[in-house]
Motif scaffolding. Structure first.
Motif, PDB file in Angstrom:
ATOM      1  N   LEU A  18      35.758  44.771  43.840  1.00  0.00           N
ATOM      2  CA  LEU A  18      36.825  44.088  43.109  1.00  0.00           C
ATOM      3  C   LEU A  18      36.450  42.665  42.700  1.00  0.00           C
ATOM      4  O   LEU A  18      37.055  42.097  41.799  1.00  0.00           O
ATOM      5  CB  LEU A  18      38.092  44.054  43.971  1.00  0.00           C
ATOM      6  CG  LEU A  18      38.594  45.419  44.444  1.00  0.00           C
ATOM      7  CD1 LEU A  18      39.811  45.255  45.334  1.00  0.00           C
ATOM      8  CD2 LEU A  18      38.901  46.327  43.267  1.00  0.00           C
ATOM      9  N   ALA A  19      35.466  42.081  43.380  1.00  0.00           N
ATOM     10  CA  ALA A  19      35.005  40.731  43.045  1.00  0.00           C
ATOM     11  C   ALA A  19      33.566  40.589  43.489  1.00  0.00           C
ATOM     12  O   ALA A  19      33.127  41.235  44.441  1.00  0.00           O
ATOM     13  CB  ALA A  19      35.870  39.667  43.723  1.00  0.00           C
ATOM     14  N   SER A  20      32.803  39.743  42.794  1.00  0.00           N
ATOM     15  CA  SER A  20      31.422  39.495  43.178  1.00  0.00           C
ATOM     16  C   SER A  20      31.386  38.578  44.395  1.00  0.00           C
ATOM     17  O   SER A  20      32.391  37.953  44.765  1.00  0.00           O
ATOM     18  CB  SER A  20      30.654  38.841  42.030  1.00  0.00           C
ATOM     19  OG  SER A  20      31.032  37.473  41.909  1.00  0.00           O
ATOM     20  N   MET A  21      30.216  38.459  45.018  1.00  0.00           N
ATOM     21  CA  MET A  21      30.097  37.583  46.185  1.00  0.00           C
ATOM     22  C   MET A  21      30.273  36.118  45.806  1.00  0.00           C
ATOM     23  O   MET A  21      30.493  35.277  46.661  1.00  0.00           O
ATOM     24  CB  MET A  21      28.750  37.796  46.885  1.00  0.00           C
ATOM     25  CG  MET A  21      27.527  37.372  46.095  1.00  0.00           C
ATOM     26  SD  MET A  21      25.995  37.772  46.978  1.00  0.00           S
ATOM     27  CE  MET A  21      26.193  36.851  48.504  1.00  0.00           C
ATOM     28  N   HIS A  22      30.218  35.820  44.488  1.00  0.00           N
ATOM     29  CA  HIS A  22      30.453  34.454  44.018  1.00  0.00           C
ATOM     30  C   HIS A  22      31.924  34.202  43.730  1.00  0.00           C
ATOM     31  O   HIS A  22      32.314  33.104  43.369  1.00  0.00           O
ATOM     32  CB  HIS A  22      29.641  34.189  42.745  1.00  0.00           C
ATOM     33  CG  HIS A  22      28.177  34.437  42.886  1.00  0.00           C
ATOM     34  ND1 HIS A  22      27.620  35.690  42.695  1.00  0.00           N
ATOM     35  CD2 HIS A  22      27.153  33.614  43.215  1.00  0.00           C
ATOM     36  CE1 HIS A  22      26.321  35.618  42.876  1.00  0.00           C
ATOM     37  NE2 HIS A  22      26.013  34.383  43.198  1.00  0.00           N
ATOM     38  N   GLY A  23      32.761  35.256  43.853  1.00  0.00           N
ATOM     39  CA  GLY A  23      34.190  35.114  43.604  1.00  0.00           C
ATOM     40  C   GLY A  23      34.625  35.495  42.211  1.00  0.00           C
ATOM     41  O   GLY A  23      35.809  35.378  41.879  1.00  0.00           O
ATOM     42  N   HIS A  24      33.693  35.982  41.368  1.00  0.00           N
ATOM     43  CA  HIS A  24      34.063  36.379  40.013  1.00  0.00           C
ATOM     44  C   HIS A  24      34.773  37.740  40.049  1.00  0.00           C
ATOM     45  O   HIS A  24      34.284  38.685  40.677  1.00  0.00           O
ATOM     46  CB  HIS A  24      32.822  36.488  39.128  1.00  0.00           C
ATOM     47  CG  HIS A  24      32.080  35.191  38.976  1.00  0.00           C
ATOM     48  ND1 HIS A  24      30.927  34.915  39.673  1.00  0.00           N
ATOM     49  CD2 HIS A  24      32.348  34.101  38.217  1.00  0.00           C
ATOM     50  CE1 HIS A  24      30.494  33.706  39.345  1.00  0.00           C
ATOM     51  NE2 HIS A  24      31.345  33.200  38.467  1.00  0.00           N
ATOM     52  N   ALA A  25      35.906  37.835  39.368  1.00  0.00           N
ATOM     53  CA  ALA A  25      36.664  39.085  39.345  1.00  0.00           C
ATOM     54  C   ALA A  25      35.874  40.176  38.646  1.00  0.00           C
ATOM     55  O   ALA A  25      35.331  39.971  37.549  1.00  0.00           O
ATOM     56  CB  ALA A  25      37.997  38.873  38.646  1.00  0.00           C
ATOM     57  N   LEU A  26      35.805  41.348  39.264  1.00  0.00           N
ATOM     58  CA  LEU A  26      35.114  42.497  38.681  1.00  0.00           C
ATOM     59  C   LEU A  26      36.070  43.659  38.439  1.00  0.00           C
ATOM     60  O   LEU A  26      35.633  44.768  38.135  1.00  0.00           O
ATOM     61  CB  LEU A  26      33.972  42.946  39.599  1.00  0.00           C
ATOM     62  CG  LEU A  26      32.839  41.921  39.801  1.00  0.00           C
ATOM     63  CD1 LEU A  26      31.812  42.456  40.778  1.00  0.00           C
ATOM     64  CD2 LEU A  26      32.185  41.574  38.461  1.00  0.00           C
ATOM     65  N   ALA A  27      37.363  43.388  38.588  1.00  0.00           N
ATOM     66  CA  ALA A  27      38.371  44.419  38.339  1.00  0.00           C
ATOM     67  C   ALA A  27      39.654  43.745  37.878  1.00  0.00           C
ATOM     68  O   ALA A  27      39.996  42.651  38.333  1.00  0.00           O
ATOM     69  CB  ALA A  27      38.633  45.241  39.598  1.00  0.00           C
ATOM     70  N   THR A  28      40.356  44.393  36.977  1.00  0.00           N
ATOM     71  CA  THR A  28      41.638  43.875  36.502  1.00  0.00           C
ATOM     72  C   THR A  28      42.725  44.155  37.538  1.00  0.00           C
ATOM     73  O   THR A  28      42.544  44.941  38.468  1.00  0.00           O
ATOM     74  CB  THR A  28      42.020  44.552  35.181  1.00  0.00           C
ATOM     75  OG1 THR A  28      42.191  45.956  35.425  1.00  0.00           O
ATOM     76  CG2 THR A  28      40.942  44.340  34.121  1.00  0.00           C
ATOM     77  N   ALA A  29      43.867  43.513  37.355  1.00  0.00           N
ATOM     78  CA  ALA A  29      44.998  43.747  38.256  1.00  0.00           C
ATOM     79  C   ALA A  29      45.427  45.208  38.223  1.00  0.00           C
ATOM     80  O   ALA A  29      45.783  45.794  39.257  1.00  0.00           O
ATOM     81  CB  ALA A  29      46.167  42.838  37.874  1.00  0.00           C
ATOM     82  N   SER A  30      45.374  45.817  37.047  1.00  0.00           N
ATOM     83  CA  SER A  30      45.748  47.235  36.946  1.00  0.00           C
ATOM     84  C   SER A  30      44.756  48.114  37.697  1.00  0.00           C
ATOM     85  O   SER A  30      45.135  49.147  38.265  1.00  0.00           O
ATOM     86  CB  SER A  30      45.830  47.670  35.476  1.00  0.00           C
ATOM     87  OG  SER A  30      44.556  47.652  34.859  1.00  0.00           O
TER      88      SER A  30
END
Length: 270
Positions: free
Chosen positions: A105-117
């Protein structure tokens, strides 16, 4: 079923390396393409859901599967199409092919890899298909709102995730601040908790560790192991992968599958 990592540390690259190192052949349905390196993710492009479904179906119809794994899926539309296709071809749920859901759901750097849906679709659609799901503590927080700070918190989170329908839940302890010398992952099957301890290494080079662990578990299931046996198999693999991790670029380096390869190029030809 995963996304790509142009830096080669995580995602499909890590999955396929782990599969090979664990003695199984990996097939691939690309669900998203990312532009990333050791410093983080700079761009994400989703693959159309119908193309994701076509990739899965093409593999199943010709090659077949002994186990399957999801990684980065990206959007709720892709999650829904993966669920529909998996159900149609017997992956996960009561089907013959076990499914490992690594909720990326997120990268180890904190970047979102999935939408809320997508997060909601994981909760309501994908986790009920999971033979085993393998969230880290950040993913636990996003999925069930449990802020894990100790072993009791891991147990609470495992129960909450099992309540969403996953048959087995592995709450990973790699991010647990209270454990300084050991990393303990907790497996729950709805009745019993089983702990899988391993050494904690003093390194920041852990990119792709979660993907690799889940892929090794998937390989264990493909080799006919039970879920607890496959988790133990995966734990052995990822411990060595982290032990042999290396620096790459200016940020977080990857865990390594190279410890499991024979250095054939140093042997005499013929």
């Amino acid at each position: 079923m995963a996304g790509t990592d142009s830096g080669g540390g995580a995602g499909a690259a890590a999955d396929l390396r782990a599969f090979a190192a664990c003695g199984v052949h990996g097939c691939l349905a690309v669900c998203a393409v990312t532009a990333q390196n050791s410093l983080g993710v700079s761009a994400v492009h989703g693959v159309p859901p119908e193309l994701v479904a076509a990739q899965i179906t093409a593999v199943v119809e010709d090659i077949g599967l002994d186990a399957a794994k999801t990684g980065m899926l990206g959007t709720g539309e892709v999650v829904a199409e993966v669920v529909r296709t998996c159900a149609a071809v017997g992956i996960g749920g009561d089907g013959p092919v076990p499914l490992v859901v690594d909720p990326v759901l997120a990268s180890m750097h904190g970047h979102a890899l999935a939408t809320a849906s997508a997060v909601e679709s994981y909760r309501t659609m994908l986790l009920p298909l999971a033979t085993v799901t393998t969230p880290n503590l950040d993913e636990v927080r996003l999925l069930v709102g449990v802020d894990v700070r100790d072993r009791a918190g891991q147990h609470e989170a495992a129960k909450a995730l099992h309540g969403l329908g996953a048959r087995h839940v592995l709450v990973k302890g790699g991010h647990l601040a209270g454990d300084t010398d050991v990393s303990v992952d907790v497996l729950y099957d709805g009745h019993t908790f089983t702990e899988f301890p391993g050494p904690r290494f003093d390194t920041d080079n852990t990119h792709g560790g979660g993907d690799s662990f889940a892929a090794a578990i998937t390989a264990g299931l493909a080799r006919g192991l039970s879920v607890p046996e496959a988790v133990g198999f995966g734990k052995r693999y990822v411990v060595e992968a982290v032990r042999h991790s290396f620096a790459l670029g200016a940020g977080y380096g990857p865990v390594s599958a190279l410890w499991a390869t024979r250095r054939w190029w140093e042997e005499p030809a013929g």
